[in-house]
Motif scaffolding. Structure first.
Motif, PDB file in Angstrom:
ATOM      1  N   VAL A  38       0.852  -1.187   0.331  1.00 25.48           N
ATOM      2  CA  VAL A  38      -0.428   0.029   0.140  1.00 25.48           C
ATOM      3  C   VAL A  38       0.765   1.725   0.277  1.00 25.48           C
ATOM      4  CG1 VAL A  38      -2.314  -1.545   1.254  1.00 25.48           C
ATOM      5  CG2 VAL A  38       0.304   0.006   2.556  1.00 25.48           C
ATOM      6  N   VAL A  39       0.406   2.197  -0.249  1.00 28.46           N
ATOM      7  CA  VAL A  39       1.140   3.991  -0.189  1.00 28.46           C
ATOM      8  C   VAL A  39       0.745   3.476   1.530  1.00 28.46           C
ATOM      9  CG1 VAL A  39       1.007   5.982  -1.234  1.00 28.46           C
ATOM     10  CG2 VAL A  39       0.034   3.958  -2.554  1.00 28.46           C
ATOM     11  N   THR A  42      -1.567   5.755   3.486  1.00 26.50           N
ATOM     12  CA  THR A  42      -2.841   5.374   3.091  1.00 26.50           C
ATOM     13  C   THR A  42      -3.571   4.346   3.534  1.00 26.50           C
ATOM     14  OG1 THR A  42      -2.065   4.847   0.743  1.00 26.50           O
ATOM     15  CG2 THR A  42      -2.641   7.457   1.682  1.00 26.50           C
ATOM     16  N   SER A  43      -4.518   3.697   2.851  1.00 25.42           N
ATOM     17  CA  SER A  43      -4.976   2.384   2.494  1.00 25.42           C
ATOM     18  C   SER A  43      -4.803   1.870   1.034  1.00 25.42           C
ATOM     19  CB  SER A  43      -6.102   1.617   3.277  1.00 25.42           C
ATOM     20  OG  SER A  43      -7.126   2.828   2.566  1.00 25.42           O
ATOM     21  N   GLN A  44      -4.126   2.823   0.407  1.00 29.28           N
ATOM     22  CA  GLN A  44      -4.237   2.594  -0.787  1.00 29.28           C
ATOM     23  C   GLN A  44      -3.774   1.105  -1.648  1.00 29.28           C
ATOM     24  OE1 GLN A  44      -4.016   6.091  -3.211  1.00 29.28           O
ATOM     25  NE2 GLN A  44      -3.635   4.881  -4.806  1.00 29.28           N
ATOM     26  N   PRO A  45      -3.943   0.301  -2.029  1.00 26.96           N
ATOM     27  CA  PRO A  45      -3.027  -0.813  -2.555  1.00 26.96           C
ATOM     28  C   PRO A  45      -1.910   0.178  -3.781  1.00 26.96           C
ATOM     29  CG  PRO A  45      -5.014  -1.419  -3.325  1.00 26.96           C
ATOM     30  CD  PRO A  45      -5.108  -0.274  -2.354  1.00 26.96           C
ATOM     31  N   LEU A  46      -1.954  -0.785  -4.346  1.00 29.76           N
ATOM     32  CA  LEU A  46      -0.537   0.108  -5.220  1.00 29.76           C
ATOM     33  C   LEU A  46       0.224  -0.907  -6.029  1.00 29.76           C
ATOM     34  CD1 LEU A  46       0.734   2.621  -6.582  1.00 29.76           C
ATOM     35  CD2 LEU A  46       3.015   2.145  -5.198  1.00 29.76           C
ATOM     36  N   ASP A  91      -4.796  -5.358  -6.940  1.00 27.59           N
ATOM     37  CA  ASP A  91      -5.299  -5.539  -5.787  1.00 27.59           C
ATOM     38  C   ASP A  91      -4.350  -5.087  -5.128  1.00 27.59           C
ATOM     39  OD1 ASP A  91      -4.385  -7.428  -6.158  1.00 27.59           O
ATOM     40  OD2 ASP A  91      -6.305  -8.603  -4.659  1.00 27.59           O
ATOM     41  N   GLY A  92      -3.091  -4.654  -5.194  1.00 24.49           N
ATOM     42  CA  GLY A  92      -1.565  -4.879  -4.570  1.00 24.49           C
ATOM     43  C   GLY A  92      -0.895  -6.207  -4.221  1.00 24.49           C
ATOM     44  N   SER A 144       4.478  -0.692   2.974  1.00 27.52           N
ATOM     45  CA  SER A 144       3.841   0.679   2.940  1.00 27.52           C
ATOM     46  C   SER A 144       5.666   0.911   2.026  1.00 27.52           C
ATOM     47  CB  SER A 144       3.565   1.548   4.145  1.00 27.52           C
ATOM     48  OG  SER A 144       1.919   1.474   5.008  1.00 27.52           O
TER      49      SER A 144
END
Length: 224
Positions: A38-39, A42-46, A91-92, A144
């Motif tokens: 994730v970034v 944040t909880s944003q998957p990469l 979905d990372g 992260s």
């Protein structure tokens, strides 16, 4: 009177020797590692992140085909350390399977982001190695990674834009109790005086401009 001598034929059988059959050792159960990248913050998957599982070698990393350094024990060609890698999906998430038991480090790499390791406490800190046992399945690991930044601008003098100027990004550091400036990146301005410093870790910076003369010498640093 003719005498006949009976000759007996004897067959001597060799002693029955036990047949030794080479037994193939049962394959050792392997381990697996699953998780998500994730970034940072944040909880944003990469997606598109290369995740690398590498042996925790106390004498320093030895890549495929590398030679052992002076004083290192010879490498066993039948039991060389193995590197494993995977790429995160949309979905990372990632999965690395068929891993031999041992101690490993887990890193995440992607252009535009700082390299990150599992278990690190800050973007600049080293990660923590961990052990994988035979048959162990490690799930829900999260790494992260921190986006890098960039600084762009233009160099001028009294006559206008200036090319061939060495522009540096410096960060303050303390060495032996003294404050010093560490050069993080250095670039030359182009013919229009423009420059761009990129892939910079987060933090404060000083920007310096050092004109280069025809002989290649640098003028004194000017901190702005």
């Amino acid at each position: 009177m003719t005498k006949f001598i009976s000759v007996g034929v004897f067959v001597i059988a060799p002693f029955a020797l036990p047949v030794l059959l080479a037994q193939t050792p049962a394959p050792q159960a392997t381990a697996s590692v699953e998780g998500v990248v994730v970034v940072s913050g944040t909880s944003q998957p990469l997606s598109g992140v290369r995740v690398q599982l590498s042996p925790d070698l106390p004498r320093g990393p030895l890549g495929p085909g590398a030679q052992a350094g002076a004083g290192s024990p010879p490498l066993d060609p039948d039991n060389l350390p193995q590197w494993f890698s995977a790429t995160t999906a949309q979905d990372g998430r990632f999965a690395i399977e068929n891993v031999k038991p041992g101690r490993y480090r887990l890193a995440a790499l992607r252009s535009g982001y700082l390299p990150a390791e599992f278990g690190q406490r800050s973007p600049a800190a080293a990660g923590a190695p961990f052990a994988l046992d035979a048959g162990q399945r490690v799930r829900d690991i999260q790494i992260s990674i921190t986006p890098t930044g960039s600084i762009a601008g233009r160099v001028f003098d009294r006559e206008g834009p200036v090319g061939r100027v060495q522009v540096q990004a410096l960060r303050p550091r303390y060495r032996d109790g003294r404050r010093a400036l560490l050069i993080v990146q250095s670039v030359l301005s182009d013919d229009r005086g423009e420059y761009r410093l990129f892939w910079l870790p987060p933090g404060p910076y000083y920007i310096t401009a050092r004109p280069v003369n025809e002989e290649g010498a640098l003028s004194p640093v000017v901190i702005q």
